[in-house]
Design a protein around this motif. Structure first.
Motif, short mmCIF file in Angstrom:
data_model
loop_
_atom_site.label_atom_id
_atom_site.label_comp_id
_atom_site.label_asym_id
_atom_site.label_seq_id
_atom_site.Cartn_x
_atom_site.Cartn_y
_atom_site.Cartn_z
N CYS A 56 0.81 -1.22 0.00
CA CYS A 56 0.00 0.00 0.00
C CYS A 56 0.84 1.27 0.00
CB CYS A 56 -0.96 0.00 1.18
SG CYS A 56 -2.40 -1.07 0.92
N ALA A 66 0.10 2.55 -3.16
CA ALA A 66 -1.16 3.30 -3.21
C ALA A 66 -0.97 4.72 -2.68
CB ALA A 66 -2.23 2.56 -2.40
N VAL A 101 -0.62 -3.33 -7.26
CA VAL A 101 -1.02 -3.29 -5.85
C VAL A 101 -2.26 -4.15 -5.60
CG1 VAL A 101 -1.87 -1.84 -3.97
CG2 VAL A 101 0.10 -1.10 -5.31
N ASN A 142 -6.58 -0.62 -0.07
CA ASN A 142 -5.84 0.05 -1.14
C ASN A 142 -6.41 1.44 -1.39
OD1 ASN A 142 -4.19 0.42 -3.49
ND2 ASN A 142 -5.90 -0.26 -4.75
N PHE A 159 -5.55 3.98 1.37
CA PHE A 159 -4.18 4.47 1.32
C PHE A 159 -3.98 5.46 0.17
CE2 PHE A 159 -3.19 1.09 4.28
CZ PHE A 159 -2.17 1.65 5.03
#
Length: 544
Positions: free
Chosen positions: A112, A115, A217, A237, A240
């Motif tokens: 993450c 992200a 991701v 995800n 973040f």
């Protein structure tokens, strides 16, 4: 996902034509600094859209016969999965779920960081644009300012397609580490740029980097997460991404007192990039990728690290069952358009188009003006309210993902978005509502953002890696996200022209219609994936 859609247009001075726009919208013109504020507000939505969605198919137990059939071409070629005994979604999972003693959360956190970088690079230019334009001598050149913003989108489109091929060839973990190169070099060039050309090159490289992260991701998280919490971890995800956008907004606070602070803002992006590379050095590879490569012992080691030793046999049996009877190599790009896969891949692309055409960008464009009409003059306050609505909705979606399921959240989300768009349209046109148009427009905006963040934003990117077969998963995810970035760019290019021609009220009404079409599409063609392993989903779809 995604607020990135209108990044270029949002940062170029544009005056809206007056016809078809309500009085409190008519006066809405953008100076360079106004547009920077608008961009910041837009980026607060990115966690819902970015990244954004496809149709899922649910599994059937081995004990029950599943009749999975594709619609004929006369019915648009949509994919459906059905059980001979009723709705497939009512069937229990093949594999009994048991508690995991593994340590998957730290590795999800490392992934993450990608992200966070996604959100940060989308948002960082907005606060810095006015100051970097002054330093680089492009304050009066809105076209070059637009290039500084939009080059990121072009790079992200390239990166999203590249990410799938890299993930298949080198593995998910190595792809994260390779991705650090354009992220670090891009951030460094932006931070040290002495010319607009250098800045554009830096933004292009950073865009390639976040394009790759947008693909890998959700892919990595879905492949390492235990079935029972895969939905919750997948939706993290999106949270973040919001954290990254918020970090970009906070990083811009010293700009007023230090005009060259924008260089430090771009430099900050190097830190999470390096941390991601270091974190991935000690993170396990995706067991599913290792198994596909014939690295059985390494796959077992990764499963033990992620899920605990008591689940190694269970997960390995799932992987063997998923691969049983198939020794096919990873699919090529053209395989995605073959008769075997084209239907499910087209569903993924279609859902991303629904996401983008549902009106998130219109709401973001006009949110500042809408809030001002209701007496909220502060752009920061407006951004905070929209951002808080988005984060709250995404957090709720995360908690419901593995309880209510993906499909129900999507239907609820698009239904709420349709109702909110209708409210916004009527608040601008109905004379009887004129005295309350400001508050109603604010209410419609907040409800829309909440609805979007409940499903249309976080669910699509989660569904992508769930419904694609393992041999096409990485490339199909990359292709679908590439469609997302392309649609972002195209919609951003023509949106203002459509608004100027038809008026914002009619455009809102059109968005409401698209949201209702999405509801019908999802109800008829998307089945549930909650509580199913990726291998179960793949076996059910492979029957078709």
């Amino acid at each position: 996902m995604q607020a990135s859609t209108f990044a270029m247009n949002g940062c170029v001075s544009t005056s809206f034509q007056k016809h078809g726009v309500s009085p409190h919208i008519r006066d809405f013109t953008r100076s360079s600094s106004d547009l920077s504020n608008l961009c910041s507000l837009k980026k607060s939505i990115a966690c819902g859209a970015h990244l954004n969605s496809v149709m899922s198919s649910e599994l059937a137990c081995l004990r029950m016969r599943v009749d999975t059939s594709f619609w004929s071409k006369s019915k648009s070629g949509f994919v459906r999965a059905q059980s001979s005994d009723g709705d497939l979604e009512a069937l229990p999972s093949e594999t009994p779920q048991r508690k995991s003693s593994g340590t998957v959360l730290p590795y999800v956190g490392v992934a993450c960081l990608g992200a966070i970088l996604f959100g940060y690079h989308l948002g960082v230019v907005n606060g810095a644009l006015e100051y970097l334009s002054r330093d680089l001598g492009i304050s009066e050149n809105t076209a070059l300012q637009g290039w500084v913003v939009s080059t990121l989108l072009a790079g992200a489109t390239v990166g999203s397609f590249t990410g799938g091929a890299l993930a298949d060839k080198f593995g998910r973990r190595m792809t994260f580490q390779l991705d650090v190169i354009p992220l670090v070099v891009g951030a460094f060039l932006c931070a040290t740029a002495q010319s607009v050309q250098t800045m554009i090159v830096g933004r292009l490289l950073a865009g390639i980097g976040i394009g790759i992260t947008s693909a890998i991701v959700p892919l990595y998280i879905s492949e390492i997460s235990p079935t029972e919490i895969r939905g919750a971890l997948g939706s993290i995800n999106q949270l973040f991404i919001c954290v990254g956008i918020l970090a970009a907004l906070v990083a811009g606070l010293p700009l007023a007192g230090n005009p060259i602070w924008w260089r430090t803002m771009f430099g900050f992006a190097i830190v999470p990039s390096v941390l991601m590379a270091l974190g991935m050095a000690v993170s396990p590879e995706s067991p599913r990728w290792l198994f596909q490569q014939g690295k059985i012992s390494q796959a077992e080691t990764a499963i033990k690290k992620l899920n605990g030793k008591e689940r190694v046999a269970e997960v390995m049996n799932d992987l063997r069952a998923g691969l049983q009877g198939s020794t096919e190599p990873d699919a090529g790009w053209f395989d995605l358009f073959s008769k075997r896969y084209s239907k499910v891949v087209s569903v993924g692309a279609a859902l991303f188009l629904f996401q983008q055409l549902a009106g998130i960008n219109a709401v973001v464009y006009y949110s500042t003006s809408v809030f001002r009409s209701a007496g909220v003059a502060s752009d920061v306050a407006a951004s905070a309210l929209v951002g808080a609505s988005n984060v709250f909705g995404t957090a709720v979606a995360s908690s419901l993902m593995d309880k209510q399921g993906r499909k129900s959240l999507l239907i609820t989300s698009f239904t709420g978005m349709a109702a909110s768009m209708l409210l916004l349209s009527l608040s601008f046109t109905w004379n009887v509502l004129a005295p309350y148009s400001g508050p109603l427009a604010v209410l419609g905006t907040v409800l829309y953002v909440l609805s979007f963040s409940l499903g249309a934003g976080p669910v699509p990117a989660l569904l992508l890696p769930e419904i694609f077969a393992s041999r096409i998963r990485a490339k199909a995810v990359a292709l679908s996200l590439g469609m997302h970035w392309v649609s972002n760019f195209v919609i951003g290019l023509y949106f203002l022209s459509v608004v100027n021609k038809f008026g914002i009220s009619k455009v809102y009404l059109g968005f409401a219609t698209i949201c209702l079409m999405a509801v019908l599409y999802i109800a008829g063609n998307v089945v549930e994936t909650k509580g199913r392993s990726l291998e179960e989903i793949e076996r059910a779809l492979s029957t078709a």
